[in-house]
Design an enzyme around this catalytic site. Structure first.
Site, short mmCIF file in Angstrom:
data_model
loop_
_atom_site.label_atom_id
_atom_site.label_comp_id
_atom_site.label_asym_id
_atom_site.label_seq_id
_atom_site.Cartn_x
_atom_site.Cartn_y
_atom_site.Cartn_z
N GLU A 1 0.59 -1.44 -0.16
CA GLU A 1 -0.28 -0.29 0.10
C GLU A 1 1.21 0.99 0.02
OE1 GLU A 1 -2.89 -0.53 3.17
OE2 GLU A 1 -4.13 -1.75 1.82
N GLU B 1 -5.16 -8.60 -0.18
CA GLU B 1 -5.84 -8.60 0.94
C GLU B 1 -7.18 -8.46 0.82
OE1 GLU B 1 -4.30 -5.34 3.88
OE2 GLU B 1 -2.42 -5.35 3.27
#
Ligand code: AHR
Length: 496
Positions: free
Chosen positions: A177, A288
């Site tokens: 991220e 995820e």
């Protein structure tokens, strides 16, 4: 055959395979976060742990989920993780401040413990690099430590730590991220492409067999346009993340369809970028995904209910239907932190979301088959209140029953996964096209818990799992799917 408009019809065509279902869609993720690793999979000194400090009860439950690939060590944690702190004799390992979630990390669980855990679990390792405070030199050292057979420094350290043979870690992620302001060392998309390009080229020089996973965002942000464009040709997989969830039932169970939109958008961006460069498109790693909306911070000890289980079942249907693009998916996470498995020092419990993962992973066969559903619809609901700003109403109306199917390579077996989001029993006709059933169908159905009596931990809800068999008629199988349920049908088939 005439049937009432209230009946759902699920038509499955094994002669139209969508693609090979990669077992890596049944992957998981463990991060150094709250009680996921420490006190979760790893609990030194506990009577419930083995000689390596692995909780045996947890390991058994995760084995049942057939976790095929295990992402580690983060997540946000990784962006200040220095792997070399976590090898060698434990008494020499330095505790370090933990910036992503607060507190400290003792480094008692490190690379060798993780790789042993993967081996015990039967899962393929998938390591994420620190692109926050970490350097390319450190990343190269990590790959060398894990994979090199040469007589060089880090490979020698591995041998000194008792591991003569290289581990052969294939999957490596280029940061986590990296777009988010919560990420230590976050970058702009352009900066990330420049940095990831340098890293990818160097890592491939050391280990040409490495499978590199580029850091995407959601699949629908500008970041994704820039990064797919910049990294196609350099990466094998492109990572996207999604979390959904809401206390509003319909929003909660329908929001996973945003993943279907994300896959479509990401696939076209990857396809376009790869076409321009005349390379094979990277495929998607949904590394995820989960329901998560109640516990934004702290140890993320989300307590799940049955609506969440229906959402999780739908996610896995979506990955199955889109297996031509989705090559990996990692449930975030596995233990204690937004997880199906919850531990206490004395016992372990599974949350409702455990069951859809268990049934999907156990039933899935090699090829996803084209599946078409008609029947009662949920009219496009106005998107309800949610922690996440996903809008899915424009994707509706949705069929009350969400379905996916897989068949074995030899076309001898079928597995059908059916989510009834409706508030009533749904009469459903499953029809096979071009083949027929060759024997009774085994049905496993999960519904909300009927009693709280058998909960191992009073605050952790359970679910009810029932098994029956049903007699098909030729190519048809008529089912009455209970209100708010998830059903897996497994049956032998033969050509008609
Ligand atoms: O899984 C919890 C967190 O969610 C991860 O650390 C991060 O990558 C994501 O934002």
């Amino acid at each position: 055959m005439s049937e009432s408009a209230a009946t759902t019809h699920v038509a499955i065509n094994p002669d139209r395979p969508v693609g090979k279902l990669d077992r890596h869609v049944f992957g998981g993720f463990v991060e150094h976060l709250g009680r996921c690793v420490y006190g979760g999979i790893y609990d030194e000194g506990s009577a419930l742990s083995d000689d390596h400090g692995f909780r045996r009860d947890v390991l058994e439950l995760l084995r049942d989920l057939r976790v095929s690939v295990l992402r580690w060590p983060g997540g946000n944690f990784v962006s200040n993780y220095h792997w070399a702190d976590g090898i060698g004799p434990r008494e020499h390992r330095p505790p370090r401040p933990e910036l992503a979630w607060g507190g400290a990390d003792t480094n008692r669980f490190g690379t060798d413990e993780y790789l042993r855990y993967c081996a015990e679990l039967g899962a393929e390792p998938f390591i994420c690099f620190n692109m926050g405070t970490g350097t390319l030199a450190e990343a190269l050292g990590w790959v060398e430590y894990c994979n090199s057979a040469a007589d060089t420094h880090w490979a020698d350290q591995r041998r000194a730590n008792g591991h003569a043979e290289p581990y052969g870690v294939r999957y490596w992620a280029l940061g986590n991220e990296m777009y988010g302001e919560w990420q230590i060392g976050a970058l702009s998309a352009e900066e990330y492409v420049a940095e990831a390009t340098r890293w990818a080229r160097a890592i491939r020089m050391l280990d040409p067999a490495a499978k590199l996973v580029g850091c995407g965002q959601t699949g629908w942000h500008d970041w994704d346009r820039t990064v797919t464009e910049g990294l196609a040709g350099l990466i094998d997989l492109y990572s996207i993340h999604i979390y959904t969830g809401s206390g509003d039932y319909w929003t909660n169970v329908l929001q996973p369809h945003q993943a279907e939109r994300a896959i479509r958008h990401t696939a076209s961006m990857l396809g376009r970028a790869a076409y321009g460069r005349q390379v094979t498109p990277p495929r998607i790693a949904y590394d995820e995904w989960n329901v998560w909306y109640r516990e934004p911070g702290g140890a993320l000890e989300e307590r799940y209910d049955f609506a969440d289980a229906l959402a999780v079942a739908t996610y896995l249907n979506i990955f199955t239907r889109n297996c031509d693009w989705v090559a990996m998916a990692n449930l975030a996470q596995l233990v204690n932190a937004i997880a199906p498995v919850v531990t206490s020092p004395e016992t372990v419990a599974v949350q409702p979301i455990y069951y859809p993962v268990l049934l999907h992973a156990q039933a899935a066969l090699e090829l996803a088959a084209d599946t078409y559903v008609t029947g009662p619809l949920v009219e496009a609901q106005p998107d309800g209140p949610s922690r996440w700003d996903h809008r899915v109403a424009d994707l509706g109306p949705f069929t009350l029953i969400d379905a996916a199917a897989t068949v074995s390579e030899d076309r001898g077996k079928v597995a059908v996964t059916l989510v009834n989001r409706g508030e009533d029993t749904q009469r459903t006709r499953v029809e096979l096209l071009g083949v027929e059933f060759a024997g009774p169908a085994l049905l496993r159905t999960v519904t909300d818990e009927r009693t709280t009596e058998h909960r191992p931990l009073p605050e952790v809800r359970s679910a009810t799992l029932d098994e029956t068999t049903e007699k098909p008629n030729g190519a048809n199988l008529i089912l009455d799917l209970p209100a708010r349920s998830f059903t897996v049908v497994e049956a032998p088939i033969r050509s008609a």
